[in-house]
Design a protein around this motif. Structure first.
Motif, PDB file in Angstrom:
ATOM      1  N   ASP A  84       0.867  -1.187   0.000  1.00  0.00           N
ATOM      2  CA  ASP A  84       0.000   0.000   0.000  1.00  0.00           C
ATOM      3  C   ASP A  84       0.902   1.234   0.000  1.00  0.00           C
ATOM      4  O   ASP A  84       1.683   1.432   0.929  1.00  0.00           O
ATOM      5  N   ALA A  85       0.771   2.073  -1.027  1.00  0.00           N
ATOM      6  CA  ALA A  85       1.549   3.313  -1.103  1.00  0.00           C
ATOM      7  C   ALA A  85       0.565   4.483  -1.172  1.00  0.00           C
ATOM      8  O   ALA A  85      -0.330   4.497  -2.005  1.00  0.00           O
ATOM      9  N   ILE A  86       0.721   5.415  -0.247  1.00  0.00           N
ATOM     10  CA  ILE A  86      -0.171   6.591  -0.197  1.00  0.00           C
ATOM     11  C   ILE A  86       0.696   7.845  -0.206  1.00  0.00           C
ATOM     12  O   ILE A  86       1.599   7.993   0.618  1.00  0.00           O
ATOM     13  N   CYS A  87       0.387   8.723  -1.125  1.00  0.00           N
ATOM     14  CA  CYS A  87       1.069  10.020  -1.196  1.00  0.00           C
ATOM     15  C   CYS A  87       0.029  11.069  -0.816  1.00  0.00           C
ATOM     16  O   CYS A  87      -0.966  11.256  -1.517  1.00  0.00           O
ATOM     17  N   ASP A  88       0.235  11.717   0.338  1.00  0.00           N
ATOM     18  CA  ASP A  88      -0.736  12.693   0.824  1.00  0.00           C
ATOM     19  C   ASP A  88      -0.836  13.905  -0.117  1.00  0.00           C
ATOM     20  O   ASP A  88       0.065  14.167  -0.920  1.00  0.00           O
ATOM     21  N   SER A  89      -1.931  14.614   0.027  1.00  0.00           N
ATOM     22  CA  SER A  89      -2.131  15.802  -0.819  1.00  0.00           C
ATOM     23  C   SER A  89      -1.115  16.869  -0.460  1.00  0.00           C
ATOM     24  O   SER A  89      -0.596  16.923   0.648  1.00  0.00           O
ATOM     25  N   ASP A  90      -0.857  17.727  -1.425  1.00  0.00           N
ATOM     26  CA  ASP A  90       0.145  18.769  -1.240  1.00  0.00           C
ATOM     27  C   ASP A  90      -0.456  20.093  -1.672  1.00  0.00           C
ATOM     28  O   ASP A  90      -1.261  20.146  -2.599  1.00  0.00           O
ATOM     29  N   THR A  91      -0.039  21.151  -1.003  1.00  0.00           N
ATOM     30  CA  THR A  91      -0.475  22.491  -1.370  1.00  0.00           C
ATOM     31  C   THR A  91       0.732  23.274  -1.851  1.00  0.00           C
ATOM     32  O   THR A  91       1.717  23.414  -1.136  1.00  0.00           O
ATOM     33  N   ILE A  92       0.638  23.770  -3.065  1.00  0.00           N
ATOM     34  CA  ILE A  92       1.712  24.558  -3.649  1.00  0.00           C
ATOM     35  C   ILE A  92       1.234  26.001  -3.733  1.00  0.00           C
ATOM     36  O   ILE A  92       0.225  26.287  -4.371  1.00  0.00           O
ATOM     37  N   ILE A  93       1.952  26.903  -3.070  1.00  0.00           N
ATOM     38  CA  ILE A  93       1.590  28.317  -3.079  1.00  0.00           C
ATOM     39  C   ILE A  93       2.692  29.073  -3.803  1.00  0.00           C
ATOM     40  O   ILE A  93       3.860  28.992  -3.426  1.00  0.00           O
ATOM     41  N   SER A  94       2.310  29.774  -4.845  1.00  0.00           N
ATOM     42  CA  SER A  94       3.284  30.598  -5.571  1.00  0.00           C
ATOM     43  C   SER A  94       2.858  32.058  -5.459  1.00  0.00           C
ATOM     44  O   SER A  94       1.695  32.394  -5.635  1.00  0.00           O
ATOM     45  N   VAL A  95       3.820  32.906  -5.147  1.00  0.00           N
ATOM     46  CA  VAL A  95       3.566  34.336  -5.011  1.00  0.00           C
ATOM     47  C   VAL A  95       4.255  35.037  -6.168  1.00  0.00           C
ATOM     48  O   VAL A  95       5.462  34.898  -6.357  1.00  0.00           O
ATOM     49  N   ILE A  96       3.487  35.778  -6.946  1.00  0.00           N
ATOM     50  CA  ILE A  96       4.014  36.491  -8.107  1.00  0.00           C
ATOM     51  C   ILE A  96       3.844  37.987  -7.862  1.00  0.00           C
ATOM     52  O   ILE A  96       2.737  38.444  -7.574  1.00  0.00           O
ATOM     53  N   GLU A  97       4.934  38.724  -7.952  1.00  0.00           N
ATOM     54  CA  GLU A  97       4.872  40.169  -7.794  1.00  0.00           C
ATOM     55  C   GLU A  97       4.977  40.812  -9.163  1.00  0.00           C
ATOM     56  O   GLU A  97       5.918  40.555  -9.911  1.00  0.00           O
TER      57      GLU A  97
END
Length: 141
Positions: A84-97
């Motif tokens: 059983d292989a589980i990859c948890d969810s990920d949050t990617i936040i990018s800030v653009i100026e």
């Protein structure tokens, strides 16, 4: 009476340009022409991924591996291996100026353009005065 008509016509044709008003605004507050920055935040959430695989063997054992967001569980029972292989969810936040100008300052017109514009105003003024004189002569006097 004629002087009143001429005065009203002359005063209605005179006004300040937008360039003049912009210069006055910059004199009062020079920070108007400074660059400003717009910040855009973008968030991407990846869904969790789960994978299960089975291999058949003949003993019994359990191994659990955890690294960052990945969890792998290997269960060995007799001749069966369950992975059983589980990859948890990920949050990617990018800030653009993004820098931008609040007010774009337009350069002055070329001298020939200024002369052409004033000649057009003068022509309109002369035509308007002649029309008012004809109107006044015909209907008022």
């Amino acid at each position: 009476m004629k002087w009143l008509v001429k005065l009203i016509l002359l005063s209605s044709l005179m006004s300040c340009s937008a360039q003049w008003h912009l210069k006055k605004a910059v004199q009062k507050d020079p920070s108007v022409l400074e660059k400003d920055t717009l910040v855009v935040m973008d968030t991407v959430v990846s869904p969790p991924v789960a994978i299960t695989d089975t291999v058949i063997m003949k003993q019994h054992d359990t191994i659990t591996l955890v690294k960052d967001r990945l969890k792998v569980k290997v269960v060995r029972v007799n001749d069966t291996i369950t992975i059983d292989a589980i990859c948890d969810s990920d949050t990617i936040i990018s800030v653009i100026e993004v820098p931008y100008d609040r007010i774009v300052y337009v350069e002055k017109e070329k001298p020939i353009q200024i002369i052409q514009r004033w000649m057009a105003y003068l022509l309109l003024l002369i035509v308007g005065i002649k029309l008012l004189q004809r109107f006044a002569d015909k209907y008022i006097l």
